[in-house]
Design an enzyme around this catalytic site. Structure first.
Site, PDB file in Angstrom:
ATOM      1  N   CYS A 110      -0.249  -6.640 -12.515  1.00 58.24           N
ATOM      2  CA  CYS A 110       0.294  -8.237 -12.707  1.00 58.24           C
ATOM      3  C   CYS A 110      -0.213  -8.784 -13.802  1.00 58.24           C
ATOM      4  CB  CYS A 110      -0.163  -8.836 -11.591  1.00 58.24           C
ATOM      5  SG  CYS A 110       0.552  -8.300  -9.815  1.00 58.24           S
ATOM      6  N   LYS A 142      -4.133  -2.890   5.759  1.00 52.77           N
ATOM      7  CA  LYS A 142      -2.898  -2.211   5.722  1.00 52.77           C
ATOM      8  C   LYS A 142      -2.549  -1.764   4.403  1.00 52.77           C
ATOM      9  CE  LYS A 142       1.435  -3.052   5.508  1.00 52.77           C
ATOM     10  NZ  LYS A 142       2.156  -1.939   4.621  1.00 52.77           N
TER      11      LYS A 142
END
Length: 479
Positions: free
Chosen positions: A285, A178
């Site tokens: 990140c 997804k």
């Protein structure tokens, strides 16, 4: 005049489908702030269909030989190269990223990473058979875990999809992937390309929101859930997966310390840190966002970094002079601006600190100094083009500040002192330590963090092994 929106669809069991109940979400181009497509808002029926397809396809894909899986992945890599311009266009529309940087900095590594995992499929290592009890031979089998539910983020939709499906397929698993609800376009295109190569049901894509992702993780079929996202999302996935004792792979947030000692090459450090902090609008990140500078060079460093920020450009995807594009969505723009709006009185904005333009979600390259260790902007992930600077007195304090956050993904040390660099790399509590550089990644080396940055590794043989399980087989050798 109304522009007709493009219609994106799920890819389940070898065919494109709308959501079973017909629900959709508008998808917005962050460079314009305008919708350009609709995407399925998938529900339980769609998740059930995708999981069933992946489960049906698993036995045959599991039993394929490593050589067969390698050939498939190499074909996928070749197809990505052949259709690179389509992928670049889709990703730029997804994210607003500069076209040229997507062409040079994302597609080539993606292709290389797929080819790495194609090779890894044939190089699974294990202990040799042996007799550890008289009359009995033991062997260790390494097997795929099964169906993998995978959720990719919006900061690198294509590349993070590769980091997930490539090792999973190489190991013999099947996938339900997804994309983020804000960046589905490039993943749907990946499905078109991959779907023409793999057997039906091996690779499935369903679009949707958080509830869709939650339904995937809670579903009884997957043996493993893998997510790249926020700490909050990772904690929810881990809690949900625990109910079925599913294996979990989490790549979450980061707050990378960048420790600059007094003997560092200031000009090179500033240049490299500015790129590593502002690339992709700081939506990474591992971004170089939290700089710790020795007090003896603090003022000189801050002045140079502020100058570098002022010279860094953000703008539209077709502008070849920009380093980064917009923030991904209106909520992210609000979050980044909120950190600056809430700065304490002792903080100083040295550069930037404001939105750029009236169209899209652009934010200026920003430098903030004068901060204390317990300030919100030091402790929490901004995920935007904001670099903070603190000063330290000695190596011990540098380590205290560097390790004094809840994240532990990446870090860097800037010094000419080899022994000090080695001490810092040993004592920094982060999954990656760069020395005199920040942010390069290679397919052969693991990427992943500790603490609230998650667990499990992406890339490398370690990332590949995460998608396998170990089985002991013992047989009698006595007549």
């Amino acid at each position: 005049m109304t522009t007709e929106l493009r219609r994106l669809r799920n890819y389940i069991d070898g065919e494109f489908r709308d959501a079973a109940d017909g629900r959709t979400i508008e998808v917005v181009n962050p460079a314009t702030g305008q919708p350009y497509a609709t995407s399925p808002l998938s529900g339980q029926e769609d998740v059930d269909a995708a999981m069933a397809a992946a489960a049906r396809a698993f036995p045959a894909w599991r039993d394929s030989t490593p050589a067969e899986r390698q050939r498939v992945l190499l074909k996928i890599a070749d197809a990505f190269e052949e259709r690179a311009e389509e992928l670049i266009a889709a990703e730029s529309e997804n994210t607003g990223k500069p076209l040229e940087l997507t062409r040079t900095e994302e597609v080539p590594p993606m292709v290389d990473q797929i080819r790495f995992f194609a090779g890894a499929a044939r190089l699974l290592e294990g202990r040799s058979a042996g007799e550890y009890m008289e009359g009995l031979t033991s062997i260790v089998r390494r097997e795929p875990v099964g169906v993998c539910a995978q959720v990719a983020p919006w900061n690198y939709p294509m590349m993070m999809a590769v980091w997930k499906f490539a090792p999973a397929l190489a190991a013999g698993n099947t996938v339900v992937l997804k994309p983020s609800d804000t960046t589905p376009a490039s993943t749907v295109l990946l499905a078109e390309i991959i779907g023409a190569i793999v057997p039906k049901g091996v690779f499935n894509v369903i679009c949707g929101d958080r509830d869709t992702g939650r339904a995937m993780v809670e579903h009884k079929t997957p043996a493993m859930a893998s997510i790249t996202g926020s700490v909050r999302a990772g904690m929810q996935v881990a809690e949900s997966a625990a109910k079925d004792v599913k294996r979990v792979h989490l790549e979450l947030g980061g707050k990378a310390p960048v420790v600059v000692f007094e003997d560092a090459d200031i000009a090179k450090a500033v240049e490299d840190i500015a790129v590593a902090g502002y690339f992709n609008a700081g939506q990474d990140c591992t971004a170089a966002t939290r700089v710790l500078v020795h007090e003896s060079i603090h003022d000189e460093f801050v002045a140079a970094l502020a100058k570098a920020a002022a010279e860094t450009k953000t703008g539209q995807p077709d502008d070849e002079d920009v380093l980064y594009g917009p923030l991904n969505n209106a909520n992210q723009l609000k979050q980044v601006a909120g950190f600056i709006d809430r700065l304490p009185a002792h903080a100083k904005v040295e550069a930037g600190g404001h939105q750029v333009g009236e169209q899209g979600y652009f934010y200026a390259p920003t430098v903030v100094s004068g901060l204390k260790q317990d300030d919100e902007i030091i402790q929490n992930e901004v995920f935007g083009p904001v670099i903070t600077v603190q000063s330290f007195t000695d190596e011990a304090q540098a380590l205290e500040y560097a390790n004094g956050v809840e994240y532990a993904l990446a870090s860097s040390v800037w010094t000419k002192d080899h022994a000090r660099a080695m001490r810092m790399s040993k004592n920094l509590d982060f999954g990656c330590v760069w020395i005199n550089t920040h942010i390069p990644l290679v397919a052969e080396m693991p990427h992943g963090g500790f603490k609230k940055s998650g667990y499990g590794k992406d890339l490398s043989a370690y990332g590949f092994e995460d998608y396998t399980r170990i089985k002991h087989v013992m047989t009698s050798i006595e007549g």
